[in-house]
Design a protein around this motif. Sequence first.
Motif, PDB file in Angstrom:
ATOM      1  N   ALA A  36       6.675  86.144   7.287  1.00 41.38           N
ATOM      2  CA  ALA A  36       6.819  86.530   5.879  1.00 41.38           C
ATOM      3  C   ALA A  36       5.436  86.573   5.234  1.00 41.38           C
ATOM      4  CB  ALA A  36       7.717  85.544   5.142  1.00 41.38           C
ATOM      5  N   GLY A  37       5.200  87.616   4.465  1.00 44.44           N
ATOM      6  CA  GLY A  37       3.903  87.796   3.820  1.00 44.44           C
ATOM      7  C   GLY A  37       2.975  88.745   4.559  1.00 44.44           C
ATOM      8  N   LEU A  38       3.295  89.072   5.814  1.00 48.14           N
ATOM      9  CA  LEU A  38       2.474  90.020   6.577  1.00 48.14           C
ATOM     10  C   LEU A  38       2.565  91.385   5.914  1.00 48.14           C
ATOM     11  CD1 LEU A  38       0.854  90.804   9.184  1.00 48.14           C
ATOM     12  CD2 LEU A  38       3.058  91.308  10.215  1.00 48.14           C
ATOM     13  N   THR A  39       1.425  91.980   5.638  1.00 44.10           N
ATOM     14  CA  THR A  39       1.372  93.321   5.060  1.00 44.10           C
ATOM     15  C   THR A  39       0.505  94.203   5.946  1.00 44.10           C
ATOM     16  OG1 THR A  39      -0.538  92.785   3.692  1.00 44.10           O
ATOM     17  CG2 THR A  39       1.631  92.497   2.693  1.00 44.10           C
ATOM     18  N   GLY A  40       0.768  95.488   5.897  1.00 43.64           N
ATOM     19  CA  GLY A  40      -0.031  96.400   6.702  1.00 43.64           C
ATOM     20  C   GLY A  40       0.271  97.848   6.378  1.00 43.64           C
ATOM     21  N   ASN A  41      -0.331  98.713   7.160  1.00 41.46           N
ATOM     22  CA  ASN A  41      -0.239 100.152   6.954  1.00 41.46           C
ATOM     23  C   ASN A  41       0.001 100.855   8.273  1.00 41.46           C
ATOM     24  OD1 ASN A  41      -1.285 100.356   4.032  1.00 41.46           O
ATOM     25  ND2 ASN A  41      -2.805  99.085   5.056  1.00 41.46           N
TER      26      ASN A  41
END
Length: 110
Positions: A36-41
């Motif tokens: 949870a909290g992992l962000t990306g593109n």
Amino acid sequence: LEVEGGVMNFRLRSWMTFEEIGERWIKYRIVRGHFAGLTGNVYFESLGEKGTLVYMDGEQIQDKWPPKIVLELGAQIVFGFTSKRMRNYVESDEETKPHEENLPKPRNRL
């Protein structure tokens, strides 16, 4: 999107959201579960007749992680599968099968 899987007796489950930023750019965030909290593109770059390149990145600050081998094998499986599916989607015609037929089916076992 709910994602669940496992490697080497470690079961991981996460819920993700996606946001289309541009024609060839999708932003994702894990909002619940493992990581949870992992962000990306996810970025797509056309190579013309040669196909499409798919670039993925992600970032998370955390102090408790599964063992390194679990992360490496899991990442290979998830990112390999995801990039292949996204590449096929980008390169496909509009006249493809209904989306329901193209969804991956959960496995009963690994």
